[in-house]
Scaffold this motif. Structure first.
Motif, PDB file in Angstrom:
ATOM      1  N   UNK A   1     156.532  37.376  35.906  1.00 32.94           N
ATOM      2  CA  UNK A   1     155.075  37.550  35.880  1.00 32.94           C
ATOM      3  C   UNK A   1     154.580  37.282  37.301  1.00 32.94           C
ATOM      4  N   UNK A   2     154.038  38.328  37.954  1.00 32.88           N
ATOM      5  CA  UNK A   2     153.842  38.294  39.407  1.00 32.88           C
ATOM      6  C   UNK A   2     152.893  37.204  39.915  1.00 32.88           C
ATOM      7  N   UNK A   3     153.066  36.911  41.191  1.00 32.46           N
ATOM      8  CA  UNK A   3     152.324  35.824  41.829  1.00 32.46           C
ATOM      9  C   UNK A   3     150.841  36.164  41.989  1.00 32.46           C
ATOM     10  N   UNK A   4     150.032  35.197  41.652  1.00 36.33           N
ATOM     11  CA  UNK A   4     148.589  35.313  41.922  1.00 36.33           C
ATOM     12  C   UNK A   4     147.983  33.910  41.968  1.00 36.33           C
ATOM     13  N   UNK A   5     146.764  33.854  42.457  1.00 38.78           N
ATOM     14  CA  UNK A   5     145.988  32.625  42.240  1.00 38.78           C
ATOM     15  C   UNK A   5     144.616  33.027  41.754  1.00 38.78           C
TER      16      UNK A   5
ATOM     17  N   UNK B   1     140.523  36.495  40.692  1.00 44.16           N
ATOM     18  CA  UNK B   1     141.941  36.270  41.002  1.00 44.16           C
ATOM     19  C   UNK B   1     142.310  37.032  42.264  1.00 44.16           C
ATOM     20  N   UNK B   2     143.346  36.563  42.943  1.00 42.52           N
ATOM     21  CA  UNK B   2     143.907  37.238  44.116  1.00 42.52           C
ATOM     22  C   UNK B   2     145.383  37.476  43.840  1.00 42.52           C
ATOM     23  N   UNK B   3     145.831  38.727  44.030  1.00 42.86           N
ATOM     24  CA  UNK B   3     147.238  39.049  43.780  1.00 42.86           C
ATOM     25  C   UNK B   3     148.062  38.876  45.042  1.00 42.86           C
ATOM     26  N   UNK B   4     149.334  38.515  44.852  1.00 47.84           N
ATOM     27  CA  UNK B   4     150.186  38.291  46.018  1.00 47.84           C
ATOM     28  C   UNK B   4     151.593  38.802  45.820  1.00 47.84           C
TER      29      UNK B   4
END
Ligand code: 1HN
Length: 345
Positions: free
Chosen positions: A105-109, A178-181
């Motif tokens: 499950x991809x990185x985000x904050x 949210x911000x995706x990374x």
């Protein structure tokens, strides 16, 4: 006490004139927003048995690949708030998340604060702020506001955890995003080792942490050992409960929601006082009854329920020869910040 005027008591042309100017008379709605003595609560007492939820979550695993989900979650929604609003209570969001072997499950904050309570399965991890935190049944892992996080799974069975977020209050205040990374660079640490024992913290001369969230993983083995030690040390203690705290400040581990682990002694019945916050109960081990207002829920392991604020809740251990262990989440830190926290006994 006077009966307040109703909207229908006003001439239609006057009401239309108000509407055109974006004006609203207060008195027809005053009692709705300020009821006498006790707030109106949309939050219903709801029980989500794991046995009914689990097959539907596994079905989601077949129906929806990770790429189409980002997070594969069934939301535990309180019908009192409208299912589509995804609230268990005014400030708490609950979801059961499924990660299958090999998935990522991809990185985000994001701005909402989240925690994960691991429910089932071995071999998954959440990397938080670069620290790869192993996930085992009963572990609590923090992903506070603004910290990068992603989930991975090296095991061979499905892994399920309960997400608890303050999303409803963050969304309400129009501060949710949210911000995706990209995949995080893993740093040393697994979120729990610097604070492996209660009562001692790493020395300030060398590296006393100035992080807002110095501890990211609270292993269940330690929380359970603390409860058992507390229970045997303090036979007089009515409520055998620990609070998940920031070990540097000894304040609540997160900003808006409070997290606790509670042990019911064999056969124990415990009445929790009527306090303003809504609560969530998740049974980690044993069998327990949760009674609130006119509802009684028999919780089996991995079951979750919620209760409205301003009501006392009675917990009962359904086994006479075993302790029961509950994870509890509530809105106390938020209520205290807002200055509305109440304990009515
Ligand atoms: C989120 O980021 C996760 O990271 C799970 O696992 C559930 C629900 C709403 C908003 C963000 C996760 C979430 C979420």
């Amino acid at each position: 006490m006077h009966e307040l005027g109703r909207l229908e008591d006003l001439p239609q042309d006057y009401r239309d004139a108000l509407t055109r100017k974006n004006l609203v008379p207060l008195w027809p709605s005053l009692r709705a927003v300020l009821p006498h003595n006790v707030p109106t609560r949309a939050t219903q007492a709801i029980h989500w048995p794991y046995a009914t939820l689990r097959p539907l979550l596994m079905q989601a695993g077949e129906l929806t690949p990770m790429e189409k989900a980002e997070r594969r979650v069934l939301v535990l929604a309180n019908p009192g708030h409208g299912l589509e609003n995804m609230k268990a209570s005014p400030a708490m969001y609950l979801g059961m998340q499924l990660l299958l072997p090999g998935e990522w499950a991809p990185s985000h904050y994001h701005s909402p604060n989240a925690v994960r309570m691991v429910v089932e399965g071995e071999g998954a991890y959440t990397t938080v702020d670069g620290e790869k935190c192993p996930m085992q049944r009963g572990d609590l892992i923090l992903t506070p506001t603004g910290l990068w996080h992603e989930h991975g799974h090296d095991g061979d069975q499905p892994v399920v955890w309960l997400d608890v977020l303050d999303l409803p209050i963050i969304y309400y205040t129009e501060t949710s995003y949210a911000v995706e990374g990209v995949r995080q660079q893993v740093k040393p640490g697994r979120g729990d080792q610097a604070y492996a024992s209660g009562g001692v913290v790493p020395s300030p001369v060398f590296e006393r942490s100035d992080k807002a969230y110095p501890m990211l993983r609270y292993p269940w083995a330690q929380a359970k050992a603390s409860l058992l030690a507390l229970a045997s040390d303090r036979a007089d203690l009515q409520a055998v409960q620990v609070t998940y705290v920031n070990p540097e400040t000894v304040k609540d581990a997160q900003n808006n929601l409070g997290f606790y682990a509670l042990m019911l002694r064999p056969g124990q019945t415990l009445r929790l006082p009527a306090r303003s916050p809504s609560q969530v109960f998740h049974l980690i081990e044993g069998a327990a009854e949760v009674q609130v207002v006119s509802k009684t829920f028999a919780l089996a392991e991995a079951d979750t329920c919620c209760t409205p604020g301003y009501e006392s809740v009675t917990l009962k251990n359904l086994q006479a020869d075993q302790p029961a262990f509950l994870f509890i989440a509530d809105e106390s830190p938020l209520h205290r910040k807002l200055g509305v926290y109440e304990n009515r006994g």
